[in-house]
Motif scaffolding. Sequence first.
Motif, PDB file in Angstrom:
ATOM      1  N   ALA A  57      -3.254   4.032  -6.207  1.00  0.00           N
ATOM      2  CA  ALA A  57      -2.214   4.627  -5.366  1.00  0.00           C
ATOM      3  C   ALA A  57      -2.552   6.094  -5.133  1.00  0.00           C
ATOM      4  CB  ALA A  57      -0.843   4.468  -6.028  1.00  0.00           C
ATOM      5  N   GLU A  68      -2.144  -2.579  -5.310  1.00  0.00           N
ATOM      6  CA  GLU A  68      -1.531  -1.434  -5.980  1.00  0.00           C
ATOM      7  C   GLU A  68      -2.179  -1.146  -7.331  1.00  0.00           C
ATOM      8  OE1 GLU A  68       2.723  -1.989  -5.586  1.00  0.00           O
ATOM      9  OE2 GLU A  68       2.591  -1.409  -3.483  1.00  0.00           O
ATOM     10  N   MET A 127       0.844  -1.194   0.000  1.00  0.00           N
ATOM     11  CA  MET A 127       0.000   0.000   0.000  1.00  0.00           C
ATOM     12  C   MET A 127       0.879   1.243   0.000  1.00  0.00           C
ATOM     13  SD  MET A 127      -3.301   0.488   2.542  1.00  0.00           S
ATOM     14  CE  MET A 127      -3.152  -1.052   3.435  1.00  0.00           C
ATOM     15  N   ASN A 128       0.561   2.200  -0.864  1.00  0.00           N
ATOM     16  CA  ASN A 128       1.349   3.436  -0.867  1.00  0.00           C
ATOM     17  C   ASN A 128       0.979   4.303   0.341  1.00  0.00           C
ATOM     18  OD1 ASN A 128      -1.262   4.077  -2.229  1.00  0.00           O
ATOM     19  ND2 ASN A 128      -0.398   6.130  -2.202  1.00  0.00           N
TER      20      ASN A 128
END
Lengths: 335, 175
Positions: free
Chosen positions: A52, A49, A1-2
């Motif tokens: 993002a 992803e 996860m960003n």
Amino acid sequence: MNRFAYATPATLAEAAANTELVSEAMVTLAEGAVLKAGGIDLLDLLKSELLAPSLVVSLRALPGLDAITQDPAGNLVIGAMATLAAVADHPLVRAAYPALAEAIAGSASPELRNVATLGGNLLQRPHCWYFRSPAYHCLRKGGGHCFAIRGESQYHAIFDNQACAIVHPSTPATVLVALGAEVELHDAEGAARRLALEDFFIGPADDLQRENALRPREVLTAIHLPGRAPGSRMAHRRQGEKAGFDWPLADVAVVLTLDPDGTCGKASVVLGAAAPVPRRARSAEQVLQGRRIDAAVAADAARAALHGATPLSRNDYKLALFETLVRRAILAAAG
Amino acid sequence: MTETTTAGASAEAARGPTAGPGTTTITMTVNATTRHLELEPRTTLAEALRDALDLTGTKLACDRGACAACTVWLNGRPVCSCMMLAIDADGQAVTTIEGLAQGEALHPVQEAFIEHDALQCGFCTPGMVMSSAALLERNPQPDAEAVRDALAGHYCRCGTYPHVVAAVLAAAERK
């Protein structure tokens, strides 16, 4: 996860103003803001992803968005942030729309239903395994190819599958379309519009990268259900590979009105997991209208429901499955 | 909305309170104790419990809400802690498997799992126990079908399901 910033606006205008990317997780651009409802689908997309965002805008601090109320005209208004558990357990839903309560209670798992919202459920991205896999740059993600059409298509569409073969991921939507539900949408300037849920969902012919008509800076705030018509009856039938916690291979919602002499007035037959949007089986509805429903009429309607199907190499088993479920749902509703 | 609130300098005003992307203070009541945690908004509740609070009884397996091994209670209701952001538990009450026993006295569901041999490797067990105990809170006398429905989200690769159902029914008798 960003990494992302997280906002909890207190007004709809604030929420809408910041969501260039709308729905719980609409659009797979590399940056921007997304709206978060319960977050089940959003977290799945973030972990893969496929999204993002730089900003996640949570709707949880907005007051009243989880309310379930009946208006004076007898219509039921379900706030978009009402959890699936709250909707399925609500006395008004159970009394007036038992097929909806049953469909929701059969969706996901108890743990997910305690968090997932009805609004977020309607705005899920597709669960096609090529779409969900970062390894496949499919048509819906801006690529040049639908991998399902000539690939592993066992869970894919049997209608409208020439360009992109996703099925709509929401089981509640199958019943809501049959019930004639509408969605309420608000934008950042405070303007609101209502749209039939049936028209809210859009197929690959209209847009290959979106599944609904939500505009940028617009928030889905409520689902409106018309009050029960006199003589109306409903049923929902689904079949999965497992009895519980599984995506349906096929699901069917039927809503009928029967005159006192048993003649079918209005009929709504909707197929889920059959097409990119919940699919009205209008040819089946025409068979039912004006007839007294018995086993033979139900069987005729069930055959008609599959007219025009174009199954793929791995999913022609769905034809028999849908025919059986449509017949059973009609008889259950009429009985 | 006025023009000024949409300008970049007033972005905060336009979108309400904003945290992150760096760490922010999250306060939650975990097993009846108030905890202040410094976490990024992207941290899941499961990560917060296991990594920040060392409450490793909560297990992570699929990390996608598909196995329910990570089940904890949020305000008394079972949820998959892997599919929630910790920041969404801000101000709320979380109960983990570590908070279920009363001191040395195990919860009736835990006792029944032991008596009915309802675990083999035990990895899915904390989640199974949390959902089972939550079921008995709202339905003290479930039948076997209600138990199976309540546990439909849980995967056990050892295949202990029949013993689990028997244990939950026995715990209901005992309560």
